[in-house]
Structures are given as C-alpha cells and as structure tokens.
Enzyme design. Structure first.
Site, PDB file in Angstrom:
ATOM      1  N   PHE A   1       4.306  12.376   0.449  1.00  0.00           N
ATOM      2  CA  PHE A   1       5.093  13.537   0.724  1.00  0.00           C
ATOM      3  C   PHE A   1       4.112  15.016   1.483  1.00  0.00           C
ATOM      4  O   PHE A   1       4.414  15.943   2.410  1.00  0.00           O
ATOM      5  CB  PHE A   1       5.758  14.089  -0.492  1.00  0.00           C
ATOM      6  CG  PHE A   1       7.201  14.574  -0.339  1.00  0.00           C
ATOM      7  CD1 PHE A   1       7.746  13.103   0.072  1.00  0.00           C
ATOM      8  CD2 PHE A   1       7.692  15.869  -0.116  1.00  0.00           C
ATOM      9  CE1 PHE A   1       9.584  13.253   0.456  1.00  0.00           C
ATOM     10  CE2 PHE A   1       8.916  15.832   1.159  1.00  0.00           C
ATOM     11  CZ  PHE A   1      10.046  14.388   0.690  1.00  0.00           C
ATOM     12  N   ASP A   2       3.142  15.172   1.398  1.00  0.00           N
ATOM     13  CA  ASP A   2       2.057  16.084   1.617  1.00  0.00           C
ATOM     14  C   ASP A   2       0.678  15.773   3.431  1.00  0.00           C
ATOM     15  O   ASP A   2       0.855  15.835   3.317  1.00  0.00           O
ATOM     16  CB  ASP A   2       0.784  16.367   0.704  1.00  0.00           C
ATOM     17  CG  ASP A   2       0.121  14.967   0.184  1.00  0.00           C
ATOM     18  OD1 ASP A   2       1.203  14.656   0.679  1.00  0.00           O
ATOM     19  OD2 ASP A   2      -0.685  15.417  -0.522  1.00  0.00           O
TER      20      ASP A   2
ATOM     21  N   THR B   1       3.312 -13.362   2.813  1.00  0.00           N
ATOM     22  CA  THR B   1       2.494 -14.112   1.381  1.00  0.00           C
ATOM     23  C   THR B   1       3.480 -14.639   0.625  1.00  0.00           C
ATOM     24  O   THR B   1       4.368 -15.253   0.876  1.00  0.00           O
ATOM     25  CB  THR B   1       2.027 -12.689   0.001  1.00  0.00           C
ATOM     26  OG1 THR B   1       1.531 -13.845  -0.919  1.00  0.00           O
ATOM     27  CG2 THR B   1       3.528 -12.234  -0.323  1.00  0.00           C
TER      28      THR B   1
ATOM     29  N   ARG C   1      -3.643  -0.625   9.248  1.00  0.00           N
ATOM     30  CA  ARG C   1      -3.321   0.653  10.672  1.00  0.00           C
ATOM     31  C   ARG C   1      -2.107   0.891  10.274  1.00  0.00           C
ATOM     32  O   ARG C   1      -1.158   0.934   8.997  1.00  0.00           O
ATOM     33  CB  ARG C   1      -2.234  -1.301  10.964  1.00  0.00           C
ATOM     34  CG  ARG C   1      -3.612  -2.113  11.721  1.00  0.00           C
ATOM     35  CD  ARG C   1      -2.077  -4.099  11.442  1.00  0.00           C
ATOM     36  NE  ARG C   1      -1.766  -3.828  12.744  1.00  0.00           N
ATOM     37  CZ  ARG C   1      -0.750  -4.309  12.768  1.00  0.00           C
ATOM     38  NH1 ARG C   1      -0.471  -5.968  12.288  1.00  0.00           N
ATOM     39  NH2 ARG C   1       0.395  -4.673  13.920  1.00  0.00           N
TER      40      ARG C   1
ATOM     41  N   HIS D   1      -3.837  -1.937  -6.298  1.00  0.00           N
ATOM     42  CA  HIS D   1      -2.491  -0.740  -6.681  1.00  0.00           C
ATOM     43  C   HIS D   1      -3.378   0.511  -6.546  1.00  0.00           C
ATOM     44  O   HIS D   1      -4.537   0.425  -8.035  1.00  0.00           O
ATOM     45  CB  HIS D   1      -2.133  -1.165  -7.253  1.00  0.00           C
ATOM     46  CG  HIS D   1      -0.625  -1.837  -7.177  1.00  0.00           C
ATOM     47  ND1 HIS D   1      -0.059  -2.219  -8.096  1.00  0.00           N
ATOM     48  CD2 HIS D   1      -0.818  -2.609  -6.035  1.00  0.00           C
ATOM     49  CE1 HIS D   1       0.644  -3.892  -7.107  1.00  0.00           C
ATOM     50  NE2 HIS D   1      -0.283  -3.930  -6.215  1.00  0.00           N
TER      51      HIS D   1
ATOM     52  N   GLN E   1       1.680  -6.235  -3.132  1.00  0.00           N
ATOM     53  CA  GLN E   1       2.758  -6.805  -1.740  1.00  0.00           C
ATOM     54  C   GLN E   1       3.979  -5.049  -1.473  1.00  0.00           C
ATOM     55  O   GLN E   1       4.164  -4.789  -2.272  1.00  0.00           O
ATOM     56  CB  GLN E   1       2.088  -7.826  -1.730  1.00  0.00           C
ATOM     57  CG  GLN E   1       1.493  -8.621  -1.406  1.00  0.00           C
ATOM     58  CD  GLN E   1       1.551  -9.116  -2.487  1.00  0.00           C
ATOM     59  OE1 GLN E   1       2.497  -9.688  -3.376  1.00  0.00           O
ATOM     60  NE2 GLN E   1      -0.358 -10.043  -2.366  1.00  0.00           N
TER      61      GLN E   1
ATOM     62  N   ASP F   1       0.701  -1.309   0.198  1.00  0.00           N
ATOM     63  CA  ASP F   1       0.131  -0.020   0.028  1.00  0.00           C
ATOM     64  C   ASP F   1       0.613   1.243  -0.078  1.00  0.00           C
ATOM     65  O   ASP F   1       0.288   2.198  -0.025  1.00  0.00           O
ATOM     66  CB  ASP F   1      -0.930  -0.154   1.073  1.00  0.00           C
ATOM     67  CG  ASP F   1      -1.475  -1.189   1.129  1.00  0.00           C
ATOM     68  OD1 ASP F   1      -2.393  -1.523   0.405  1.00  0.00           O
ATOM     69  OD2 ASP F   1      -2.002  -1.825   1.791  1.00  0.00           O
TER      70      ASP F   1
END
Lengths: 303, 408
Positions: B323-324, B234, B296, B44, B219, B14
C-alpha cells in the site's frame, strides 16, 4: 537446490530428519558412554572377531572398487575422530558426483590401542549406500590409547590382509584403496596375542610390521593421513616412520574437515580419472574452497 | 458453524499470501495452516519481529508457532523440507518438524522428478514455460498415468523401492545421466517418515475442533491449471475449489480472502498486458531465477483481477499489500486487442484449455489503456471490501480495516 548430486542431498536430508528425532550422529558412542567402561565393546556390525569383509560386484555395481577408511579413535586424536565421523558420510557422493570411481564401495572402521583399549579395532562392511552412514554412527569413539605414541595400526593392516576379500582383486587383479588416518606409530611388532584376542586367528608368533605392510601393499594402495589438531602433527619421528613404510603416500592434512576431499582426490588420481590440478578445480567447483586449499597443501608438503 | 479463511493470490503469485497468513496466525486463534496446492516451489516471504523466511512447504504460520497440515492436494518434497526445517531452526523456531502434519495421500516429489523437469525445460530452450525447475509438473503428470509414490509409501520400504524403481525406469530415457542411487533415496524417505507426523483424512477435522483453520494457497489464480493463461500455468489447482470443498465437508463455511499488491507482478514467461519495465519499485526478496527468468512488474490491472475473482467463484475480502509502494503505478481501464477494445475477460467452461489458449493469445498482444490510480480505489475497482492493508514488509506494518472472516 540442484540434484545433479542427489546422493549427498539425500544424505544431508536424512541426517536432518534423524537429528530431529534426537538421534545424533554419534549414537553408539553416546549409548556406550552411559554404561560401565568394562562393558564397552564394538557394535556387533563392526566387531572384527572371526569376521570376513567382502567387496563384491553386483548386477547394479559390476565394477566394484573397494575403498577402506580406518581412523584412529584414541585420545591423542583430539576432536579429529568426531570430525571424521561427521564428514566421511559425504565421501560416496563426492566420488560418484565427480565420476572418480564407477562403483565405489566404502568401508569404515576405527583403530585403537590393543595394549590398553577395550575396543582396539572396529571394521564395518563395504557399502555403497546409506548404510555407510549407519556404520559411521556405530563406530565407538573410545578415546583411549596408552600414551606410548603407538597405536594398533598394524593390527588393522593384518585384518585387511587376511580378512578382506574383493572381487576387484580376485576377478580383475585390481588394487583397492586403504586410508589409515591417525597420528602415531605402529606398535613395534604385530603381536600374536593381539591377533588372537581381537581377531581370533590362531597366530603363535609376532610378525615384523614392515612385512605386514608389504603384504598389504600387494593388494591395496595404502595411504596414511596425519591430520592437524591431533597430538603429533609436527613430530618428525611420526613422519619418518610412515614415509619409510609408504613413501609419498604419507600425507599431512592441515584441515581435518577436508579428509573426504583428500580421499576422493587420491582415488580420482589413482584411477586415472583426474590429475591433481583438475581435482582441485573440481573441489572448488562443489564449493569446497577451504578443503581444496588444505588438500593442495597436503600434496605440496609431501615428505 | 465456524468460518475458516482461504488465502488466495489473485495475480501470478508473489502478492503477499505468506505475510497475510502470518498476520492471521499472530493472534493465537488459528489451530493449523492448511496447504491445499502446489509444493516446494512456493516462496512466501514473511518478515516478523526482525526475522525473515521464505516459506516453501512449511505454512506461513510457523513463526507464530501454528502447526502446518500438508493436505492430500500437496506435492511433498522431503529433501527441500529438511533444508527448510534447518533454516527455520536457525531462525529460532524450536524443532520445526514437530509442527508438520502430512497427509499420507500427498504425492512425493523426488529428485527424479526434479531432474526430469530440468531436462525437459532445458530442451525447450527459448520456449521455456517458466517452470521453477522443482519437479512439480512432472510429479503431477506422472501421477496421472502411474501409481506414483506417496508420502504414506515411505512407511513401506519394499513398496517404496518398487515405486521409485518404476519411476526411475520411466524417466531413464530423459535423465539416465542424472540418476543417483535409489537406495540412498529410500534411506532418506525412511528417516523422513520417522521424523514427521503422517496423518489420515481425520486430521483436518481434529484441527478444526481446536480453532480456526487458515488455508494457504500457493502461486496465483492466473497460473491455475484450468483457469490460468495456458500453457504458462502450473500443474495445480490454485483457485480455492479444493479448499472450499475441504471446509464444506467439515460442515463449516469458507471465507475467501484474495491477496493483491497495489500493482501486478509476474515471475516467469507468459502474457502480462500491463507490464512496464520502467516501474522502479523496490523488490528485496524476489530476484532472477535460473529457471524462471527475470521478475516482471506491471500496473494495477482490475481486468485480470476481476477475472481471477470470477475464477475463484467470488471472494469475500481483499488483503492489499504494498500500500506504501506504488510510485508511478497506473490502472488499466481497457485493453486494445486484435479483437478491438475490451474491458473484461471471463471464464469459459471449466477445464476448457482451448478457451484458456484463446485468452492467452488475446492478452499476448493486448495493450493497456491506463489511467491514474490510488490504492484507495481498489475496493471500488474490484467490488470487494478491503479488509487488510500492508504498509511495509513486517507483520507490524499490517493494518486491519475490517474484521477478517466476517462477511460484508
């Protein structure tokens, strides 16, 4: 993406892949429409002439339950035949998924007008897998009909009496389920000429319609479904005609898209697997909310 | 000698691989996106020109009209593939299946594997592994000891029927009540084989002659079957060894682009030392999953990320997303563990699950020592140049800070 019901998932996926190859769900009709009308004929796998249809037990399906769905493909039905063709493929998955029948074998067919159509009767074979889907795609939506408010349902009924054998009946004395979907009357009599021309049996005399249906009812639970969006949905003559022949097995359906659900529910109820309210809850369960509503109304407004 | 880019997630997944791949493909120089691990469980998220799609089996270059090659290391699930193609068509991608090229040697994930996966995970109850419930592990596990169905088998109906019968028979004790009709499946796979391009080993070289390749990992490295935190891993080689091997076999050079957020995330069970539920960071696309549990979040963790880089055999550049978005995020300088204070963990011998189990134990009770953090320090923390930053979810929010694919 749960696969508790993978038959239906497989069906939908196969359809997506087929569509990507430019094969749409109405392939045979599209083929015929590209040809001279005089050459139109039933797909060889659906031609009733000299045909015998069998619903047999197998090692895999020891308790076969025959279910036949024959829908009117004439012009008065409007877009309903296309809706039937696209929706009915789900039927097997729905029956299996909810456990309404152990080994359902389903046959599809099309009914037209033997007085005026090139292809007045089409009947497939009893199948329990994806070949059902091929049958549906091969049904020719001729869109004919003679404008005299009658179609050759009685010819289809005759075929079911004389040209269909089932292990359910022969081994177990058990009736199958026949759903006729249409919007008009039977022809006044079963014409011997129609039987000879379309089916090929040497019959010399016309037969009373009521007597064909009496014979049919001995081996089949026969339903007539009148879907909205067809021409005679509100015609009292149609309702009276079918209610006289079939009693409460004449059903009006306001949403033709719910045909699959209605059939599944009637089979489930007929097989004692479910009562009507449980069946409606099941339909909502699989996400068929609108369909459940239409089915509920179809049952509530029985003649 | 050409340089091909391998995009690999340095965390638990993620981090933004999909969006990175989409950006790399947007300039028209990429001839194919090659998937080298995982299967239908990939998710994705790509947002480009107002369109959003969660890519699973299609490569994330699809919006840029770049073909996808599912390599032999992939687990291919045709039912999900069909659904994904419908979703992409709705988003305006013309005939998405035309972009798919699938290696005939790739394993097939079937509803039988899915049902078995779910039956097993349900039986584990509270001790769930954090599986996505999509049959990936079962596909890999069954193939270890059996002649498992592969994509090319879909072209041979009799063989395929036999293989699926064997598969159903094998899993009957676990899922007999969930089994559907094999004939339905065979019919589906026959249509699948007719609708996609099933290719052989030469396809990769042929794409390579037409342009740059982008290898899209699924992943994150910390979930790798041999380098991840066992058993919360996995059944797939997530670190880029397979992708590197494919590129070197072409006689070309790999450029490994690691992806991380400015903080860490984990979807599913397993140790996560810097986890901090108090971090309130927006998460539009990842939500609670029935089989994975809650999503999480935790603080930036150079210790885990440096471990991941080591597991990758080093990387060449970093793509940093979010980044923000780093309000309240700190960075771990060390862990307090039962073995004392540590500031690094390292790879053991490859395929040594005892070592991985040891790391898992160590990290399960580890408590991070945190310090202040700004994303500008990431290159220093990890010893790798940042070549791409993302300041929002859209393709347009990505800013190259150095030339991707050029070492140094």
């Amino acid at each position: 993406m749960g696969y508790g019901n993978w038959d239906n998932n497989a069906f939908q996926a196969a359809r997506t892949f087929r569509a990507s190859r430019g094969l749409d769900d109405f392939g045979y009709t599209a083929d015929m429409q590209g040809q001279e009308y005089s050459t139109w004929r039933a797909h060889p796998t659906l031609d009733p002439r000299d045909a015998l249809r069998e619903c047999r037990d197998s090692a895999e399906h020891a308790n076969s339950l025959p279910i036949a769905v024959l829908f009117d493909v004439t012009g008065s039905m409007g877009t309903v035949p296309r809706i039937m063709q696209s929706k009915l493929g789900r039927l097997h998955g729905l029956l299996r998924h909810k456990g309404y029948a152990d080994d359902p074998q389903i046959m599809f067919g099309g009914i037209g007008d033997a007085d005026s159509d090139r292809v007045p009767l089409q009947v497939g074979q009893f199948e329990s897998d994806n070949r059902m889907d091929e049958q549906l795609r091969n049904i020719l939506l001729e869109g004919g009909g003679g404008g005299q408010k009658s179609e050759s349902y009685e010819l289809a009924a005759y075929f079911m009496v004389r040209h269909v054998v089932t292990d359910a009946w022969e081994k177990r004395g058990k009736k199958g389920y026949l759903f006729l979907i249409g919007d008009e009357l039977n022809k006044p009599r079963l014409a011997a000429s129609h039987v000879r021309e379309v089916i090929g049996d040497r019959v010399s005399q016309d037969v009373a319609v009521a007597s064909v249906y009496r014979e049919l009812a001995a081996r089949w639970h026969v339903f007539y479904v009148l879907p909205k969006q067809s021409s005679y949905y509100n015609d009292p003559e149609i309702a009276a005609h079918w209610a006289t022949l079939l009693g409460e097995r004449f059903l009006r359906l306001e949403d033709p898209g719910a045909v699959c659900e209605l059939i599944a529910l009637m089979v489930g109820v007929g097989e004692g697997r479910i009562d009507v309210s449980g069946g409606l809850a099941d339909l909502r369960d699989v996400g068929s909310h609108a369909e459940a509503k239409a089915v509920r109304r179809a049952l509530a407004t029985r003649v | 000698m050409r340089e091909h880019v391998i995009v690999v997630d340095l965390g638990f997944g993620d981090a933004g691989k999909g969006a990175t791949v989409d950006w790399l493909c947007a300039n028209g120089s990429v001839s194919a996106v090659v998937r080298f691990n995982g299967g239908a469980q990939a998710a994705h998220n790509v947002v480009a020109d107002g369109r959003h799609h969660r890519f699973a089996q299609f490569g994330s270059g699809t919006f840029a009209n770049v073909p996808t090659l599912l390599s032999r290391h992939m687990l291919v699930e045709p039912i999900a593939l069909a659904a994904e193609s419908v979703a992409l068509a709705r988003l305006g991608v013309p005939d998405p299946l035309r972009l798919l090229h699938i290696d005939g040697d790739a394993l097939l994930t079937t509803p039988i594997h899915v049902a078995a996966n779910r039956a097993r995970e349900d039986a584990r109850g509270a001790a769930r592994h954090g599986s996505c419930g999509l049959g990936i592990g079962e596909t890999a596990a069954y193939a270890l000891d059996h002649r498992a169905p592969k994509v090319a088998d879909c072209q041979d109906i009799r063989l395929l029927t036999r293989l699926l019968d064997d598969l159903a028979h094998h899993y009957a004790p676990l899922i007999s009540d969930r089994v559907g009709s094999i004939t339905e499946l065979v019919g589906l796979y026959r249509e699948f084989a007719a609708a996609v391009q099933i290719v052989g080993p030469d396809a990769l070289a042929s794409f390579a002659t037409q342009g740059q390749l982008v290898f899209e990992g699924a992943q994150g490295v910390l979930l790798d079957e041999w380098r991840g935190l066992h058993p919360h891993t996995t059944w797939s080689t997530v670190e880029p060894r397979h992708a590197r091997a494919m590129i070197t076999a072409l006689g070309d050079r790999p450029y490994v682009l690691g992806v991380t957020r400015t903080y860490l995330t984990r979807h599913g069970a397993g140790p996560f030392p810097t986890e901090d539920p108090a971090l309130a960071l927006p998460e539009p696309h990842n939500t609670f999953g029935e089989y994975q549990g809650t999503f999480r979040v935790g603080h930036f963790d150079p210790i885990l990320l440096r471990y991941a880089i080591e597991a990758c055999g080093g990387i060449d550049g970093l793509s940093v997303t979010h980044f923000d978005q780093h309000t309240g995020v700190q960075s771990a300088t060390a862990y307090l563990t039962e073995n004392g204070v540590i500031d690094a963990i390292h790879c053991g011998p490859w395929q040594d699950l005892a070592h991985q189990q040891h790391l898992t134990q160590l990290l399960t009770t580890a408590r991070p020592v945190l310090e202040d953090f700004t994303p500008d320090t990431i290159a220093t923390h990890l010893g790798v140049p940042v070549v791409l930053t993302a300041h929002g979810p859209d393709r347009a929010h990505r800013v190259p800070t150095a030339l991707v694919g050029t070492a140094g």
